[in-house]
Write an enzyme that holds these catalytic residues in place. Structure first.
Site, PDB file in Angstrom:
ATOM      1  N   LEU A  13     -43.480  88.228  23.700  1.00 42.20           N
ATOM      2  CA  LEU A  13     -42.762  88.968  22.671  1.00 42.20           C
ATOM      3  C   LEU A  13     -42.786  90.468  22.932  1.00 42.20           C
ATOM      4  CD1 LEU A  13     -41.266  89.234  20.013  1.00 42.20           C
ATOM      5  CD2 LEU A  13     -43.459  89.019  18.814  1.00 42.20           C
ATOM      6  N   LYS A  33     -44.808  85.525  34.965  1.00 36.93           N
ATOM      7  CA  LYS A  33     -45.682  84.782  35.873  1.00 36.93           C
ATOM      8  C   LYS A  33     -45.189  83.349  36.104  1.00 36.93           C
ATOM      9  CE  LYS A  33     -50.205  85.172  35.270  1.00 36.93           C
ATOM     10  NZ  LYS A  33     -51.631  84.862  34.934  1.00 36.93           N
ATOM     11  N   GLU A 113     -52.377  83.458   4.777  1.00 33.21           N
ATOM     12  CA  GLU A 113     -53.374  83.014   5.745  1.00 33.21           C
ATOM     13  C   GLU A 113     -54.709  83.671   5.430  1.00 33.21           C
ATOM     14  OE1 GLU A 113     -50.368  82.125   9.481  1.00 33.21           O
ATOM     15  OE2 GLU A 113     -51.640  83.893   9.580  1.00 33.21           O
ATOM     16  N   ASP A 214     -54.795  89.593  33.418  1.00 33.83           N
ATOM     17  CA  ASP A 214     -54.232  90.319  34.562  1.00 33.83           C
ATOM     18  C   ASP A 214     -54.038  91.806  34.296  1.00 33.83           C
ATOM     19  OD1 ASP A 214     -54.084  87.803  35.761  1.00 33.83           O
ATOM     20  OD2 ASP A 214     -52.014  87.497  35.146  1.00 33.83           O
ATOM     21  N   HIS A 235     -60.614  80.982  17.583  1.00 33.68           N
ATOM     22  CA  HIS A 235     -59.884  80.381  16.467  1.00 33.68           C
ATOM     23  C   HIS A 235     -60.709  79.217  15.946  1.00 33.68           C
ATOM     24  CE1 HIS A 235     -56.771  78.648  13.988  1.00 33.68           C
ATOM     25  NE2 HIS A 235     -56.031  79.721  14.199  1.00 33.68           N
ATOM     26  N   ARG A 281     -61.306  84.707  10.342  1.00 32.80           N
ATOM     27  CA  ARG A 281     -61.554  83.733  11.409  1.00 32.80           C
ATOM     28  C   ARG A 281     -62.968  83.778  11.963  1.00 32.80           C
ATOM     29  NH1 ARG A 281     -55.812  84.345  14.693  1.00 32.80           N
ATOM     30  NH2 ARG A 281     -54.561  83.124  13.223  1.00 32.80           N
ATOM     31  N   HIS A 342     -59.426  82.382  21.495  1.00 34.13           N
ATOM     32  CA  HIS A 342     -58.044  82.461  21.016  1.00 34.13           C
ATOM     33  C   HIS A 342     -57.384  83.810  21.274  1.00 34.13           C
ATOM     34  CE1 HIS A 342     -54.572  81.567  18.583  1.00 34.13           C
ATOM     35  NE2 HIS A 342     -54.832  82.526  17.711  1.00 34.13           N
ATOM     36  N   ARG A 377     -59.410  90.336  14.677  1.00 34.12           N
ATOM     37  CA  ARG A 377     -57.996  90.419  14.319  1.00 34.12           C
ATOM     38  C   ARG A 377     -57.698  89.651  13.037  1.00 34.12           C
ATOM     39  NH1 ARG A 377     -53.345  87.148  15.292  1.00 34.12           N
ATOM     40  NH2 ARG A 377     -54.620  85.677  16.477  1.00 34.12           N
TER      41      ARG A 377
END
Length: 536
Positions: A13, A33, A113, A214, A235, A281, A342, A377
């Site tokens: 994205l 990739k 969430e 990478d 996660h 999380r 995750h 996060r």
């Protein structure tokens, strides 16, 4: 040698959003990739967090992000992202992303969430990432100013001071064509790292096979600072089944009322945190890890069977279908789940224009560290960050005067040969991922980190020797990057003498009174670039 105005490494994205924002003004190369839809963005189920409902506020989104991030989130970066959330969603709608509608004045269904105090997750059923990627891929493929290179892998960045050039910034990258096996130089006025995270450094992960760190490793070798690499988000709910590889059970399942249970059906989250299943999380992942280790069980269970079959088919069609393929009817049975690596909260340090320490080099998305995610996060902030910082990078790139592109030396293979035994790579890959899971996982100790560091040093020497003597291959490049990334994770974890967010140490269980980021500086960083960075 190929020449472009902008070279974007990574086709998720973040990379695609940037390419579309630049196209029409600049000539762009987009390096993928594998295929364009093989990255982590397409796997994202839950959605994108943004303040859409007038009853919600950016102040509330900011506060939720800080709480989830254990007060380590950079205030400026956090405000910057949450305040641009609605614009990011509108941009995606303008591209044609079909967000799940409803009859509200804003026309989109909002779910909730863990860690969010309001419903603010814009989504496309339970396959948001796939829907967004499908929409953008079609636009990218048909744009005349974007040239896509699939099955191409970046080997390393090309840096001026290493070539004894006057321009000490990033001049492009060496790219391996995985089909032909040939390495080519790509010259660019601006190079952007959008390569995603590093989940494959762990044995169990929700990430695709492409998530090998990478961009982080390349930026580090080029002299850039990295930040907060100890904060790897696990996660809480990855589907536990021998035939299910890396299949995520979305955070939204708990947001819509899913309950975590032990094998005997007993709920356990309320005794770990007053927010129970809606805790952030890191809290939920540690609670599951605790219960599994305490009871010697292979998994816990996520139960949403109290919702109607119609509700589940409407809200979670992808999860329902995949579970049913494996013999689990989620309208009648709980889903076996375990934590898995995750999201990489740290990464290449950037400013609010997505600039790294190296002139001409930008980083966006999971490979970067803007400061937004802090020590953990908040759910669905990651796709938001991709879109917001792609716009920031585009604005900076378009506002920078063009300079002549550099002539770059070709890739030199004159002193290497074909590898004699590929088993060395596969063995080291397996060893690395297993000891990282055992020693640098959800719960850490100083002794475990020392053991991991010792093994990393041995592996690094072996891999560096292999890299120097044999022709590069996909597996060798990825393993080299994973070992570098693992080293950065361990170095960062060893520096943090407290427990905060995703980093929990048995030796330092208390949280320090002041939250400070962990910043690693490459000792090979040139002095002239240090001066540039301080003035930037």
């Amino acid at each position: 040698m190929k020449q472009f105005d902008v070279l974007i490494l990574g086709s998720g994205l973040a990379g695609q959003s940037l390419a579309l924002r630049l196209a029409g003004r600049l000539k762009v190369a987009l390096i993928s990739k594998r295929q364009m839809d093989d990255g982590a963005s397409a796997w994202a189920q839950g959605g994108i967090a943004a303040v859409i409902d007038p009853a919600d506020s950016t102040a509330s989104h900011y506060e939720d992000t800080q709480i989830a991030g254990a007060q380590l989130c950079d205030p400026a970066a956090t405000r910057f992202v949450v305040e641009h959330g609605a614009d990011a969603i509108q941009w995606l709608r303008d591209q044609g992303v079909p967000f799940t509608p409803d009859d509200t004045s804003w026309g989109m269904h909002l779910t909730r969430e863990g860690g969010h105090s309001h419903r603010r997750i814009v989504h496309v059923a339970d396959a948001t990432g796939a829907a967004v990627q499908e929409t953008l891929i079609d636009r990218v493929r048909h744009h005349p100013d974007i040239q896509v290179f699939e099955n191409h892998l970046a080997v390393d960045l090309i840096v001026g001071h290493k070539l004894d050039k006057r321009d000490s910034g990033c001049l492009g990258a060496y790219i391996l064509d995985l089909d032909s096996g040939r390495v080519e130089a790509f010259s660019a006025g601006h190079t952007v790292l959008a390569t995603g995270g590093a989940g494959k450094v762990y044995l169990y992960t929700t990430n695709p096979d492409t998530s090998t760190g990478d961009g982080i490793a390349m930026a580090w070798r080029a002299g850039c600072r990295v930040s907060n690499m100890e904060f790897i988000q696990f996660h809480p709910t990855c589907l536990y089944h021998p035939q299910a590889k890396s299949f995520l059970i979305s955070e939204a399942v708990r947001g819509e009322g899913g309950l975590l249970r032990l094998p005997d059906g007993t709920r356990f989250m309320p005794k770990h945190d007053p927010r129970a299943e809606l805790a952030p999380r890191d809290v939920v992942a540690r609670a599951i890890d605790f219960e599994m280790k305490k009871r010697g069980i292979d998994s816990v269970f996520l139960d949403i069977s109290h919702k109607s079959p119609e509700f589940l088919r409407e809200h979670f069609p992808t999860i329902s279908a995949r579970c049913l393929e494996l013999g689990i009817d989620i309208s009648k049975q709980p889903i076996p789940v375990v934590p898995a690596a995750h999201y990489t909260c740290g990464g290449v340090q950037i400013d609010l224009r997505a600039r790294t320490d190296l002139p001409g080099l930008y980083a966006i998305g999971e490979t970067s560290c803007s400061g937004l995610h802090g020590a953990n996060r908040l759910a669905s902030n990651s796709l938001l960050e991709c879109v917001v910082f792609s716009e920031a990078a585009a604005r900076d790139i378009l506002g920078t005067p063009r300079k002549p592109l550099s002539t770059l030396p070709p890739w030199d293979e004159s002193r290497v040969s074909d590898a004699d035994e590929e088993v060395v790579i596969s063995h080291n890959w397996e060893e690395l991922r297993r000891f990282m899971w055992d020693y640098v996982g959800i719960v850490r100790t100083s002794k475990r980190l020392e053991r991991a560091q010792h093994r990393i040093r041995l592996l690094k020497r072996e891999i560096d020797e292999y890299y120097a003597n044999f022709r590069v291959s996909n597996d060798l490049i990825e393993l080299r990057n994973l070992v570098t990334t693992a080293d950065l994770i361990v170095q960062s974890a060893m520096r943090r003498k407290e427990s905060r967010g995703l980093h929990f140490s048995k030796d330092y269980p208390q949280t320090a009174s002041k939250a400070k980021p962990t910043v690693l500086s490459n000792p090979h960083w040139p002095r002239d670039l240090k001066r540039w960075n301080q003035s930037a």
